[in-house]
Design a protein around this motif. Structure first.
Motif, PDB file in Angstrom:
ATOM      1  N   VAL A  47      54.172 -58.894  63.826  1.00 32.60           N
ATOM      2  CA  VAL A  47      52.777 -58.579  64.171  1.00 32.60           C
ATOM      3  C   VAL A  47      52.737 -57.381  65.116  1.00 32.60           C
ATOM      4  O   VAL A  47      51.961 -56.440  64.922  1.00 32.60           O
ATOM      5  CB  VAL A  47      52.061 -59.804  64.781  1.00 32.60           C
ATOM      6  CG1 VAL A  47      50.737 -59.410  65.402  1.00 32.60           C
ATOM      7  CG2 VAL A  47      51.850 -60.875  63.723  1.00 32.60           C
ATOM      8  N   THR A  51      51.271 -53.745  64.098  1.00 37.39           N
ATOM      9  CA  THR A  51      50.168 -53.192  64.889  1.00 37.39           C
ATOM     10  C   THR A  51      50.529 -51.814  65.419  1.00 37.39           C
ATOM     11  O   THR A  51      49.704 -50.886  65.377  1.00 37.39           O
ATOM     12  CB  THR A  51      49.818 -54.142  66.045  1.00 37.39           C
ATOM     13  OG1 THR A  51      49.499 -55.427  65.497  1.00 37.39           O
ATOM     14  CG2 THR A  51      48.659 -53.623  66.859  1.00 37.39           C
ATOM     15  N   VAL A  55      48.548 -48.331  64.690  1.00 34.89           N
ATOM     16  CA  VAL A  55      48.063 -47.485  65.790  1.00 34.89           C
ATOM     17  C   VAL A  55      48.657 -46.084  65.672  1.00 34.89           C
ATOM     18  O   VAL A  55      47.955 -45.085  65.855  1.00 34.89           O
ATOM     19  CB  VAL A  55      48.391 -48.125  67.164  1.00 34.89           C
ATOM     20  CG1 VAL A  55      48.164 -47.154  68.300  1.00 34.89           C
ATOM     21  CG2 VAL A  55      47.569 -49.391  67.355  1.00 34.89           C
ATOM     22  N   GLY A  79      52.262 -56.426  59.507  1.00 33.57           N
ATOM     23  CA  GLY A  79      51.442 -57.306  60.352  1.00 33.57           C
ATOM     24  C   GLY A  79      51.013 -58.569  59.625  1.00 33.57           C
ATOM     25  O   GLY A  79      51.057 -59.668  60.182  1.00 33.57           O
TER      26      GLY A  79
END
Length: 190
Positions: A47, A51, A55, A79
């Motif tokens: 996860v 993430t 980003v 994720g």
């Protein structure tokens, strides 16, 4: 190496050896919960990694759109895989076991084909035995993946106990470290 560095290194080795032994005992005594815990930790990692990729893709100004979309898509998939591992930890573990079983089968078949075709400089008998054992292992893992994971966890626990115990047994005694420090004239009694 000064005596403080030696003491720090000894403390590090002792701490990691004790952690290895404790984790090994836990894995041997409670293999199923140990496997689930590993899956959960792996899920958290996935996860976070997914993430971070998303980003990076969103903030990737100045990079090509193809890279950004690819990084974002891969991050999203990673994720989601992490979320699946957190919600149902048995799923990725069973997928891993099935992939391992398929890998054993492929390796076994490749070894058997190699034995039939013959590789220069290799003996056929060990290759056939290796191929057959690999195929049998693959079938066993595919038929009983949960049992295979438990057995793997127990063996891993035994290995952790052995590695931790070996680290403690191979660590020189404190007296030898003190004699070395005195012999080199580098004593530090802080």
């Amino acid at each position: 190496m000064d005596s403080r560095a030696v003491r720090s290194f000894r403390a590090f080795v002792v701490a990691t050896a004790v952690v290895a032994i404790v984790l090994g005992i836990v894995a041997v005594v409670w293999p199923a919960p140990s496997i689930v815990l590993v899956a959960l930790v792996f899920g958290v990692y996935l996860v976070v990694a997914g993430t971070m990729r998303v980003v990076a893709a969103v903030r990737g100004h100045g990079t090509s759109a193809v890279w950004r979309w690819t990084a974002g898509a891969v991050g999203g998939l990673v994720g989601v895989a992490g979320l699946v591992a957190l919600v149902a930890p048995a799923v990725p573990l069973l997928v891993y076991a099935v992939l391992a079983g398929v890998g054993f089968l492929v390796e076994g078949v490749a070894a058997l084909v190699g034995a039939v075709v013959g590789h220069p400089g290799s003996s056929r008998s060990p290759t056939v035995v290796s191929g057959l054992l690999s195929c049998i292992g693959g079938v066993v893992v595919l038929v009983a993946p949960a049992l295979a994971l438990s057995v793997f966890t127990v063996f891993s626990g035994i290995a952790l106990i052995g590695v931790g115990a070996a680290a403690l047994l191979l660590l020189p005694p404190r007296a030898a470290v003190r004699r070395e420090a005195v012999g080199t004239g580098r004593t530090d009694r802080r």
